[in-house]
Design an enzyme around this catalytic site. Sequence first.
Site, short mmCIF file in Angstrom:
data_model
loop_
_atom_site.label_atom_id
_atom_site.label_comp_id
_atom_site.label_asym_id
_atom_site.label_seq_id
_atom_site.Cartn_x
_atom_site.Cartn_y
_atom_site.Cartn_z
CE LYS B 204 17.24 4.76 -30.11
NZ LYS B 204 18.08 5.96 -30.19
CB VAL B 205 10.45 1.85 -24.54
CG1 VAL B 205 9.45 2.86 -25.08
CG2 VAL B 205 10.45 0.58 -25.37
#
Lengths: 308, 308, 308, 308, 308
Positions: B204-205
């Site tokens: 997740k970014v």
Amino acid sequence: MTKRAREILDFYRSENAGVLSNLARMINHGRLAGTGHFVILPVDQGFEHGPARSFAPNPPAYDPRYHFALACDAGCNAYAAPLGFLEAGAAEFAGEIPLILKLNNHDLLYDEKDPAPAVTGSVKDALRSGCAAVGFTIYPGSAASKVMYEQLREIAEEAKAHGLAVVVWSYPRGSGLSKEGETALDVVAYAAQIAAQLGANVIKVKLPSAHLEQAEAKKAYEANKVTLEPLSARVSHVVQSAFDGRRIVIFSGGPKVSDDRLLDEVRAIKAGGGFGSIIGRNSFQRPRAEALKLLGTIMDIYAGASAR
Amino acid sequence: MTKRAREILDFYRSENAGVLSNLARMINHGRLAGTGHFVILPVDQGFEHGPARSFAPNPPAYDPRYHFALACDAGCNAYAAPLGFLEAGAAEFAGEIPLILKLNNHDLLYDEKDPAPAVTGSVKDALRSGCAAVGFTIYPGSAASKVMYEQLREIAEEAKAHGLAVVVWSYPRGSGLSKEGETALDVVAYAAQIAAQLGANVIKVKLPSAHLEQAEAKKAYEANKVTLEPLSARVSHVVQSAFDGRRIVIFSGGPKVSDDRLLDEVRAIKAGGGFGSIIGRNSFQRPRAEALKLLGTIMDIYAGASAR
Amino acid sequence: MTKRAREILDFYRSENAGVLSNLARMINHGRLAGTGHFVILPVDQGFEHGPARSFAPNPPAYDPRYHFALACDAGCNAYAAPLGFLEAGAAEFAGEIPLILKLNNHDLLYDEKDPAPAVTGSVKDALRSGCAAVGFTIYPGSAASKVMYEQLREIAEEAKAHGLAVVVWSYPRGSGLSKEGETALDVVAYAAQIAAQLGANVIKVKLPSAHLEQAEAKKAYEANKVTLEPLSARVSHVVQSAFDGRRIVIFSGGPKVSDDRLLDEVRAIKAGGGFGSIIGRNSFQRPRAEALKLLGTIMDIYAGASAR
Amino acid sequence: MTKRAREILDFYRSENAGVLSNLARMINHGRLAGTGHFVILPVDQGFEHGPARSFAPNPPAYDPRYHFALACDAGCNAYAAPLGFLEAGAAEFAGEIPLILKLNNHDLLYDEKDPAPAVTGSVKDALRSGCAAVGFTIYPGSAASKVMYEQLREIAEEAKAHGLAVVVWSYPRGSGLSKEGETALDVVAYAAQIAAQLGANVIKVKLPSAHLEQAEAKKAYEANKVTLEPLSARVSHVVQSAFDGRRIVIFSGGPKVSDDRLLDEVRAIKAGGGFGSIIGRNSFQRPRAEALKLLGTIMDIYAGASAR
Amino acid sequence: MTKRAREILDFYRSENAGVLSNLARMINHGRLAGTGHFVILPVDQGFEHGPARSFAPNPPAYDPRYHFALACDAGCNAYAAPLGFLEAGAAEFAGEIPLILKLNNHDLLYDEKDPAPAVTGSVKDALRSGCAAVGFTIYPGSAASKVMYEQLREIAEEAKAHGLAVVVWSYPRGSGLSKEGETALDVVAYAAQIAAQLGANVIKVKLPSAHLEQAEAKKAYEANKVTLEPLSARVSHVVQSAFDGRRIVIFSGGPKVSDDRLLDEVRAIKAGGGFGSIIGRNSFQRPRAEALKLLGTIMDIYAGASAR
């Protein structure tokens, strides 16, 4: 098993049969099998420098499998990478090439004057991934060097007990050294010695310049007339500094340079009795066909007739 | 099992059948089942930002069960929360939706320049709670990043040995970066690469801006003409930076924004080959009916016909 | 088992029968048995503030057995103390009242800006002493908060695995907060949330003032019109912040105050849906007869007819 | 989640959310999803009876992957097998069907009067293979039964702590019983009770005959007028014997019989409130198309409108 | 990597990259490298039958190094021996040939009706000796078979976790079987199945006779018309019994026989789809030159053009 291969294994008589067997796997693999010379492909730059700086010049290299295939097709002795990159191809390429799991890595999003890499893999990871060796980086000259030396010692003990060879990247840096000093001859030779003292089976250092960093060392070099030129003489000195040539010492190329310069360096490494090259950015940052051609030329040089 | 689902699982060939099976649970659950797209509901804001900032805009959300029901009814692929929140509904909602236990969390009552979250749950907690995965946050750019990397590595090894998938929130912050740098394209791409190297199955970014933070990286982006606009191009670059699209990369929304902007972002994620969205505050900080409608619209976009 | 007792136990569905059983022991003991209200006697002041500050106002209180007898005779739900104090009466009073072993404690001979208590007891100590629960203090806002959170998580896992309930004193302090901020509404609510997230079954917090400490939180309180007055509204907000009333939240009195003020606070706790009071100095720092009378009055308030 | 699925999960309130979640995976998978009925494919006969006796009637069944595909295509609730057979397909079929790893197995090359299976798998094997449950066989009536009971208890404790459900094959045999007694009503009911007492979540027994084996039991059956006919009444009695219907009890088919007899048995299981069938040899010892048809018919019966 | 080598590795998809890599080492070594056929030299007879019975016919074979050299010079795929014999040459021959450490062994000074070998080595011994695999013997049909199965399971779990392949000698014997039954077709096929079920990567069995030992099995063989003649048909049946040809099955020669008979057997193994031979006494109990010639002829047969 060639005579030279046997001779090299004899340097490591205190190691168990497992470590010898894994050293032999690297010595006897690829185009330079049995020559006692090595060309190893390391790809840790994604972690160490970031993905775009590493792979944007040759976008297929974003895929971890690209590097396995490149190392296999070029006939390298081994392929080295951090855990994520290595796992992304280890099953698919099982049995194709000896693998080295780099157990610690450093990134540049937080850059320190006295860096210490994070430990990002374990001996057990290396075993279940089918590796022949573990790799570990130390930064002699860093205020944190002691931490790295002690981690290395523990990892080396565990790795060897499980039959894995130990490859050490010994790259001087940190507040104890000037920028120029990081590749000074006295410093590189000293870094090779420290790696050997810590139990490294294979030692990776940078090619040394003719600079001498430390005053006390400089006196000794001058008093004893240690030859500083040409490059091959400096290579000889570094190899000698790693237990008089009884440890495999391999030189790394650093940033991408002109092919002529790179090939001259390879000739100097060979002439000076160096064991080989670790060629990362100079191979995977160009199109695959060019990389194969360059690696072929390098291996030709190492495989060519020579004094040794 | 759809062709795309199978294709994604094939990215993870080195993982055991347990990890594959739990990845499949998330891929094949909810409205986007089998499409290879993901909308995940994470609710860790109670811990990260405090209860009133998180839930006062929509008071039913103070009850942990509210979020389980929201994730189920909206047809999300998975629901992620810290231990206390997750345990408060796990038995009641057992078997309703894949769960992700966030194993470390950070609060703002003591805010640091170089933060590191506390480890607030264990792999065993995740197993007894019926989770499909564990979640872990790293802050590349923090002086404490090394600690987090090493914790993640150990947790990932344990989680995978027990068949759990590993989801990594890779959110750059800390004294190594400017505020603008936290979402700079080079930094977000680097953060995705680090998570992949550390063994993340799902990454997740934050959505990247067109800013480039690091001077050396900037040179590489310019020399290699990496496209900075539009947003979808940046999404593509981040996905490429996570092993050439061979890791599930999901983008987080951040603070509540206008619906139009949010939907434009979703369109850009899809167009750029991103795998999906993690939608927290934008969903639970509005009345339930509106949240369901918004999540439905987002899923419509992901489910729509597209190049992929 | 009353309807309310059953309702409260139902909040804890993910806990095992051992934890439920020990919660039930506290719910169903003493004068408030079955009402869902609690008055608990804690005596850790000998350790926390020193003996004279604690017991000189009422010298019989120097004897640990004094407090067991006081808690029993007053009809408290439970009695909490550090290891030494608890062991000094546990055998003699075995079976008389549910016990809570406070597992960490802090003294003032070395006072820190960012304190962390010492762990002074174990889950095994609690088991062999016949306790119903362990108690643990965290200081959100302290630079050492992460250490306490991680200790709590491990202790909670072990305690619950052995069937003990977990009571958390969540008292904000440390360099992240102003003195006034330690009891600010946003901070106390946040502290209750953190305790719940870390797995607390019972949460002890201080009564909150109407002050708002953190700028971002203040915005949220104002935007969402969270009611700050009267005290009962603030109690409601804190209870809501602990999983929407689904965790037992008990308020501590702090230093000795006038009886009128104390009773007003109790009325506000009850009106706001708080679960009860923890009354230490206000009870044992006065003669026994007066203390029994005061505690009786407090219990009358809690036992009285009310909205809940 | 259907009402009946929720009702069944409520039988297991003392189990953690992980076990509930894995029970739900089996309840809610395949053609009978949500009905509360089960058809499970078990293939341990290669180990238990030898390969030719098991697979020669339908040679494609020598390939372990055949059975995964059969269970998936037929829409079974789960597939059960020993470690070798299960591993041979677990990665390829990851996420396709809930798996049960049979942790102990017995072969006939050394046949004993009082047999005890060998433990041939571990809870960790089940976790890394992505299983929803472990399976374990006990032989009540064997002189070695105590060993099996104690092994089961330890395995059940470990499995449940890690969130796995426990399926017990309770097959009376050994020197304590006559051959006819192995399927006597009193013995089968007793075997179901023992499995439930040992913590089984799902219990597999053979269909009981109207024979009564033990003299003391016979007296009780007669004195209390327990109905022995028809088969559905015996099914009811066995289900009642497993905690009054509050444990999932599934009946096994045994050797290949005529389809009419098998379908009559299924009707009796359903009429008697049995939860389902475990169909091994009757499905894989015939051509695939016929097996799918038969399993379809069986599922039709279970899915049909009924008293329950 | 040849197509057949890749095909064989694909049988083992659930194994980690380490196990695959070590299987590949054996597949790709020696004269039969890449053909998918194997000739392995095992020398455990010194332990199993005593030194004179084993080595007196060819006295140089008393020296453990003799066998390393024989296996290397003949081009075998691997060499297998107990700990003492293996350690006596492992360092000297490191890297020359894949090694298999036989972890259990049995001697004849105390002979039992129901034998079980002693565990005489460990997984760690195999790792530090540089082995590609561990070997383990089970005796299906022995009253002690359960003990061996459980030891094997634990060793296989540990070996595979460390990346080693598992080779199982499955040799039926003991009071459950007649002497003739030890090599009966039904028994050998059953023994192969059991080894596969226990997780063997490579299975060694004796060549089966046309005898059928077990009454129930005999019925199945007759009813399903399993072909008993010629030998190649029996080989086919055994290979089929080991997961339909998806496990490497190798046949052992047993006592020294005439070369013509041995070569006929090899032809039958090849014709029946067997993976190869394990040739002990028939090679080392004759002069070295003759042994090399015989092994050469055997490898010629396996390497020759064939249906596979």
